[in-house]
Design a protein around this motif. Sequence first.
Motif, PDB file in Angstrom:
ATOM      1  N   THR A 194      -4.309 -11.295  -8.558  1.00 54.33           N
ATOM      2  CA  THR A 194      -3.981  -9.943  -8.098  1.00 54.33           C
ATOM      3  C   THR A 194      -5.247  -9.097  -8.060  1.00 54.33           C
ATOM      4  O   THR A 194      -6.235  -9.401  -8.713  1.00 54.33           O
ATOM      5  CB  THR A 194      -2.979  -9.224  -9.038  1.00 54.33           C
ATOM      6  OG1 THR A 194      -3.590  -9.070 -10.325  1.00 54.33           O
ATOM      7  CG2 THR A 194      -1.692 -10.001  -9.172  1.00 54.33           C
ATOM      8  N   SER A 195      -5.178  -8.042  -7.298  1.00 57.20           N
ATOM      9  CA  SER A 195      -6.223  -7.017  -7.373  1.00 57.20           C
ATOM     10  C   SER A 195      -5.592  -5.687  -7.006  1.00 57.20           C
ATOM     11  O   SER A 195      -4.531  -5.640  -6.376  1.00 57.20           O
ATOM     12  CB  SER A 195      -7.399  -7.341  -6.449  1.00 57.20           C
ATOM     13  OG  SER A 195      -6.985  -7.405  -5.114  1.00 57.20           O
ATOM     14  N   ARG A 196      -6.211  -4.628  -7.449  1.00 60.19           N
ATOM     15  CA  ARG A 196      -5.675  -3.308  -7.161  1.00 60.19           C
ATOM     16  C   ARG A 196      -6.812  -2.324  -6.915  1.00 60.19           C
ATOM     17  O   ARG A 196      -7.889  -2.450  -7.515  1.00 60.19           O
ATOM     18  CB  ARG A 196      -4.780  -2.842  -8.303  1.00 60.19           C
ATOM     19  CG  ARG A 196      -5.507  -2.672  -9.611  1.00 60.19           C
ATOM     20  CD  ARG A 196      -4.573  -2.535 -10.777  1.00 60.19           C
ATOM     21  NE  ARG A 196      -4.161  -3.832 -11.294  1.00 60.19           N
ATOM     22  CZ  ARG A 196      -3.254  -4.003 -12.261  1.00 60.19           C
ATOM     23  NH1 ARG A 196      -2.640  -2.975 -12.782  1.00 60.19           N
ATOM     24  NH2 ARG A 196      -2.932  -5.200 -12.692  1.00 60.19           N
ATOM     25  N   VAL A 197      -6.571  -1.396  -6.038  1.00 64.03           N
ATOM     26  CA  VAL A 197      -7.562  -0.381  -5.703  1.00 64.03           C
ATOM     27  C   VAL A 197      -6.848   0.965  -5.629  1.00 64.03           C
ATOM     28  O   VAL A 197      -5.790   1.072  -5.003  1.00 64.03           O
ATOM     29  CB  VAL A 197      -8.234  -0.664  -4.329  1.00 64.03           C
ATOM     30  CG1 VAL A 197      -9.256   0.415  -4.002  1.00 64.03           C
ATOM     31  CG2 VAL A 197      -8.890  -2.028  -4.306  1.00 64.03           C
ATOM     32  N   TYR A 198      -7.406   1.956  -6.265  1.00 68.50           N
ATOM     33  CA  TYR A 198      -6.872   3.317  -6.197  1.00 68.50           C
ATOM     34  C   TYR A 198      -7.969   4.223  -5.665  1.00 68.50           C
ATOM     35  O   TYR A 198      -9.119   4.120  -6.074  1.00 68.50           O
ATOM     36  CB  TYR A 198      -6.435   3.803  -7.581  1.00 68.50           C
ATOM     37  CG  TYR A 198      -5.446   2.889  -8.261  1.00 68.50           C
ATOM     38  CD1 TYR A 198      -4.091   2.946  -7.941  1.00 68.50           C
ATOM     39  CD2 TYR A 198      -5.867   1.951  -9.191  1.00 68.50           C
ATOM     40  CE1 TYR A 198      -3.182   2.090  -8.543  1.00 68.50           C
ATOM     41  CE2 TYR A 198      -4.964   1.094  -9.803  1.00 68.50           C
ATOM     42  CZ  TYR A 198      -3.619   1.165  -9.471  1.00 68.50           C
ATOM     43  OH  TYR A 198      -2.732   0.309 -10.057  1.00 68.50           O
TER      44      TYR A 198
ATOM     45  N   VAL B 144      -4.153  10.460  -1.821  1.00 65.86           N
ATOM     46  CA  VAL B 144      -4.284   9.369  -2.789  1.00 65.86           C
ATOM     47  C   VAL B 144      -3.793   8.095  -2.118  1.00 65.86           C
ATOM     48  O   VAL B 144      -2.917   8.127  -1.250  1.00 65.86           O
ATOM     49  CB  VAL B 144      -3.485   9.632  -4.094  1.00 65.86           C
ATOM     50  CG1 VAL B 144      -4.203  10.610  -4.981  1.00 65.86           C
ATOM     51  CG2 VAL B 144      -2.089  10.099  -3.798  1.00 65.86           C
ATOM     52  N   ASP B 145      -4.367   7.006  -2.514  1.00 62.45           N
ATOM     53  CA  ASP B 145      -4.139   5.734  -1.841  1.00 62.45           C
ATOM     54  C   ASP B 145      -4.101   4.647  -2.915  1.00 62.45           C
ATOM     55  O   ASP B 145      -4.987   4.620  -3.767  1.00 62.45           O
ATOM     56  CB  ASP B 145      -5.340   5.469  -0.922  1.00 62.45           C
ATOM     57  CG  ASP B 145      -4.928   5.025   0.447  1.00 62.45           C
ATOM     58  OD1 ASP B 145      -3.811   4.514   0.579  1.00 62.45           O
ATOM     59  OD2 ASP B 145      -5.746   5.162   1.377  1.00 62.45           O
ATOM     60  N   ALA B 146      -3.108   3.802  -2.886  1.00 61.43           N
ATOM     61  CA  ALA B 146      -3.051   2.714  -3.875  1.00 61.43           C
ATOM     62  C   ALA B 146      -2.768   1.402  -3.151  1.00 61.43           C
ATOM     63  O   ALA B 146      -1.837   1.317  -2.345  1.00 61.43           O
ATOM     64  CB  ALA B 146      -1.962   2.985  -4.899  1.00 61.43           C
ATOM     65  N   TYR B 147      -3.568   0.416  -3.451  1.00 62.49           N
ATOM     66  CA  TYR B 147      -3.411  -0.905  -2.834  1.00 62.49           C
ATOM     67  C   TYR B 147      -3.169  -1.930  -3.937  1.00 62.49           C
ATOM     68  O   TYR B 147      -3.864  -1.905  -4.964  1.00 62.49           O
ATOM     69  CB  TYR B 147      -4.681  -1.340  -2.103  1.00 62.49           C
ATOM     70  CG  TYR B 147      -5.169  -0.406  -1.038  1.00 62.49           C
ATOM     71  CD1 TYR B 147      -4.867  -0.635   0.298  1.00 62.49           C
ATOM     72  CD2 TYR B 147      -5.960   0.691  -1.359  1.00 62.49           C
ATOM     73  CE1 TYR B 147      -5.342   0.213   1.276  1.00 62.49           C
ATOM     74  CE2 TYR B 147      -6.437   1.543  -0.389  1.00 62.49           C
ATOM     75  CZ  TYR B 147      -6.131   1.295   0.930  1.00 62.49           C
ATOM     76  OH  TYR B 147      -6.602   2.133   1.901  1.00 62.49           O
ATOM     77  N   HIS B 148      -2.242  -2.821  -3.677  1.00 66.03           N
ATOM     78  CA  HIS B 148      -2.021  -3.927  -4.614  1.00 66.03           C
ATOM     79  C   HIS B 148      -1.937  -5.215  -3.804  1.00 66.03           C
ATOM     80  O   HIS B 148      -1.222  -5.279  -2.797  1.00 66.03           O
ATOM     81  CB  HIS B 148      -0.737  -3.718  -5.413  1.00 66.03           C
ATOM     82  CG  HIS B 148      -0.813  -2.546  -6.335  1.00 66.03           C
ATOM     83  ND1 HIS B 148      -0.437  -1.283  -5.939  1.00 66.03           N
ATOM     84  CD2 HIS B 148      -1.251  -2.437  -7.611  1.00 66.03           C
ATOM     85  CE1 HIS B 148      -0.640  -0.439  -6.944  1.00 66.03           C
ATOM     86  NE2 HIS B 148      -1.128  -1.105  -7.969  1.00 66.03           N
ATOM     87  N   TYR B 149      -2.670  -6.209  -4.252  1.00 62.99           N
ATOM     88  CA  TYR B 149      -2.703  -7.487  -3.539  1.00 62.99           C
ATOM     89  C   TYR B 149      -2.241  -8.599  -4.472  1.00 62.99           C
ATOM     90  O   TYR B 149      -2.578  -8.597  -5.663  1.00 62.99           O
ATOM     91  CB  TYR B 149      -4.124  -7.805  -3.067  1.00 62.99           C
ATOM     92  CG  TYR B 149      -4.663  -6.791  -2.089  1.00 62.99           C
ATOM     93  CD1 TYR B 149      -4.399  -6.910  -0.730  1.00 62.99           C
ATOM     94  CD2 TYR B 149      -5.420  -5.717  -2.528  1.00 62.99           C
ATOM     95  CE1 TYR B 149      -4.891  -5.970   0.163  1.00 62.99           C
ATOM     96  CE2 TYR B 149      -5.910  -4.776  -1.646  1.00 62.99           C
ATOM     97  CZ  TYR B 149      -5.643  -4.906  -0.301  1.00 62.99           C
ATOM     98  OH  TYR B 149      -6.121  -3.976   0.590  1.00 62.99           O
TER      99      TYR B 149
ATOM    100  N   THR C 219     -10.599  -6.070  -9.439  1.00 59.90           N
ATOM    101  CA  THR C 219     -10.471  -7.173  -8.496  1.00 59.90           C
ATOM    102  C   THR C 219     -10.966  -8.454  -9.151  1.00 59.90           C
ATOM    103  O   THR C 219     -11.553  -8.405 -10.235  1.00 59.90           O
ATOM    104  CB  THR C 219     -11.325  -6.899  -7.228  1.00 59.90           C
ATOM    105  OG1 THR C 219     -12.703  -7.085  -7.566  1.00 59.90           O
ATOM    106  CG2 THR C 219     -11.124  -5.486  -6.708  1.00 59.90           C
TER     107      THR C 219
ATOM    108  N   ARG D  92       0.846  -1.185   0.000  1.00 59.97           N
ATOM    109  CA  ARG D  92       0.000   0.000   0.000  1.00 59.97           C
ATOM    110  C   ARG D  92       0.885   1.239   0.000  1.00 59.97           C
ATOM    111  O   ARG D  92       1.847   1.328   0.776  1.00 59.97           O
ATOM    112  CB  ARG D  92      -0.878   0.017   1.256  1.00 59.97           C
ATOM    113  CG  ARG D  92      -1.726   1.258   1.342  1.00 59.97           C
ATOM    114  CD  ARG D  92      -2.462   1.344   2.666  1.00 59.97           C
ATOM    115  NE  ARG D  92      -3.193   2.596   2.733  1.00 59.97           N
ATOM    116  CZ  ARG D  92      -3.355   3.312   3.845  1.00 59.97           C
ATOM    117  NH1 ARG D  92      -2.840   2.896   4.982  1.00 59.97           N
ATOM    118  NH2 ARG D  92      -4.030   4.437   3.825  1.00 59.97           N
ATOM    119  N   ASN D  93       0.562   2.166  -0.859  1.00 63.75           N
ATOM    120  CA  ASN D  93       1.251   3.450  -0.887  1.00 63.75           C
ATOM    121  C   ASN D  93       0.208   4.544  -0.763  1.00 63.75           C
ATOM    122  O   ASN D  93      -0.793   4.523  -1.477  1.00 63.75           O
ATOM    123  CB  ASN D  93       2.013   3.635  -2.200  1.00 63.75           C
ATOM    124  CG  ASN D  93       3.076   2.577  -2.374  1.00 63.75           C
ATOM    125  OD1 ASN D  93       3.947   2.441  -1.536  1.00 63.75           O
ATOM    126  ND2 ASN D  93       2.977   1.801  -3.437  1.00 63.75           N
TER     127      ASN D  93
END
Lengths: 349, 455
Positions: free
Chosen positions: B407-411, B391-396, B434, B376-377
Amino acid sequence: MSALRSSSLWLVVAVLVALVAACGDRLPVRFPHAQHLSGVACGGPGLPDCLSCNTCHRLAHDNKQAFPQKQLCRQCHQSGDARLLAVRPPANQPAPLAYTIRFDHKKHLAMAEVKGQCIPCHAGAAEPDATLFPPMARCFECHEHQKQWDKAECGPCHVRKDLERLMPETFVRHDATFQRGHGQAATQQKKLCQQCHVQAQCDDCHDVTQDLSIEKRRPEAIERNLVHRGDFVSRHAIEVRSQPARCARCHQPSFCDSCHMERGVSGGRIDGRNPHPVGWIGGSSDAPSGHGRDARRDILTCAGCHEQGPATNCIRCHKVGAYGGNPHPKGWKSSRSESAAMCKYCHVN
Amino acid sequence: METRRLLGSSLLAAGLSLSAPAAAEPHDASDDGAEVLVRSETHFRLYQRALLPGPYGATISEELAAPIVEYVSVSANDLDAPWQKRSLDVELDVWGSATFGEAGANRRMDGDVRNAFVRYRSGPAWLRLGRQSVAGGAARYSRFDGLSAGGTLPFGLGLEAYGGLTVLPRWAARPGYHQLGSPVESLWRDPSALPEPERAEHWVAGGRLYYDSSRFDAGISAHEERERGELAHRNLGLDLRADLTRKLSLGGAGVMDLDSTRIADARGFAQYSPFRVLDLEVEALHAEPALFLSRQSVLSVFSTDAYDEAGGSVRYRIWRHLTLSGAGFVQLYSDDELGQRGEVTARITPGQTDRTVILTTISRVTAQETGYRAMRNALRQRITPVVDASVDAYHYFYDDPIRGYDTSRVYAGTLEWRALRQLSLLWGTSFAQTPHAASDLQTQLRVRYVAGGTL
């Protein structure tokens, strides 16, 4: 791999943006208190009068913070002097919340310990990097405030509407560690919590029946450790396996099936998928992949779908005298008698 | 003075005349009137959703949803009772929602009362009447309509007790949909097939006896909860905390299920802060999931398996601009399998103030036969004194593919403008890819009003 590259790229962009922004992030120019109080020749023939705190901050008269008027500065500085402009207070910027406390300057200045001096509390005025506002610890050097502590009253000094937005820094610090154990703190220090928080703030997170989760209500709170951040829907099955009882602290088991039903992944739907592998029910319940072992290991996951009241489908087989056998594991016990309503579903006789 | 005694007109007056007093203006607290705090939060949301997701990206049906959700909370403290000054507090907390668009056609309007109580204080004693919650100890978290009372006794002792009818959300609606929350997020097919709950058969009662001193707190609590007139929970709780020195604290809490005389969960911890910049904590947890179920669940009799967890956390402010924190826990499940979860976070503040905050978190979770890695950044930037952006970025990265995708990603991003000290506007939006959605775009506008004043 593309996700990893995307993640790294995002981090690089964020750092670059932050560094650019940080270039302009400087502490505001502070008024040179020390220079004015002791760095100017004064008091002699032909020299200006020596300055004291009260020369500019007329506390003794109106008992307020009393930011000096411009005219006062212009007694020595020419209009347009760059030094004057540099220390202007920022326009339209409200005073920090911490400054809005109830405090009687006049009364304190009259005390024998203070002797009319400002510096004992506002020592930061003489240091370029220190805060002008005294830390709370300074108050406690003289005041025990034991009576207020015993009654958990912050109100004598703090204004209640500001308390909600002030974060404790030196005690009861609300960091990630505190968040993990805050339930116990709330139990033991209820009166203290109530000084800043109303009950509604507990429910903002803990009321799971409301429309919006706290993550949706506070998307800007990037530093709060919120449970359902990011793609929680995808990872929730992993989280529940990692900490089997954690969900049940807030959610009822039927919460699971309501959501699964809606998303078409519940066995309860006509077109729903059966999540169990072939042969899962039959055979030995103690088999490594048998339903008995899984049920004992994490019964809450079973309850997610199969919690439909006492007449749930488990007791079709596990009723006394039925072929499912005794479902009670070793060591299980209950203080209720078999005549209790729920027990009678299986213990018919 | 008479006006303050009339609660309704007092609150109305407060709502009309709230204002912020000047900074640092001195007060004599004893002369102050009642303090009123009003919080209002309105969310205008818009999103499109697929109710029946097929394989990745192949949604079967889509609905446009535009819910509006309003939260209002009003609290007043130190009101005058006719017989005693500054002895009453009141709190009212409600929410309501209306859903527009294709989704939620069955329940376009929703809402509930979360809290509505009056608290009376007299000397060391207090009494609270109305809708309220009890939290912690044996009660965990229960909401009820009833009465609670408490007070301090000599020698640092204190006693609290409560009792009332359990709150069944949405005015005792049939169980099911209300446990999920949003009407657009629930689809209980036939609520009328479920029995209508009888409120009188759902009640809670309990209490806590405690000792409280500046260095040591301890309490013993009991809680009983009934569903349909039968036993749901009968718990005994114990909690204690000791500040051995200014730097070292020990504590723990546990709940025992008295019906089975087994420990439902227990947690012990030690906190050590040798320096202002360093915090350490170790903790251990034991939990038996079946004991979280109501005793009215037949599933509660099927398991006695428990799991244990141990680990710790550390926070170290290495430098003015960099704080590192980490946490790691190991789980031991009943069949001797191990799980683990850990994360490391760097908090970076590159400027001379905290105007810019960067967070980078790497985490790893392994559970029973599954797990994931995440990164997470996040960045928060104060653009002007009254405008913030984040701003928020998640990567799984999943160990085992979910629906064929690993994988999944959320911004997500927000822009907040504090138009006034009392009023802020926030625009937030998020985009996700996702295993459950090829694309998920949501946006919302939040209007938040928080103000207080004295009557």
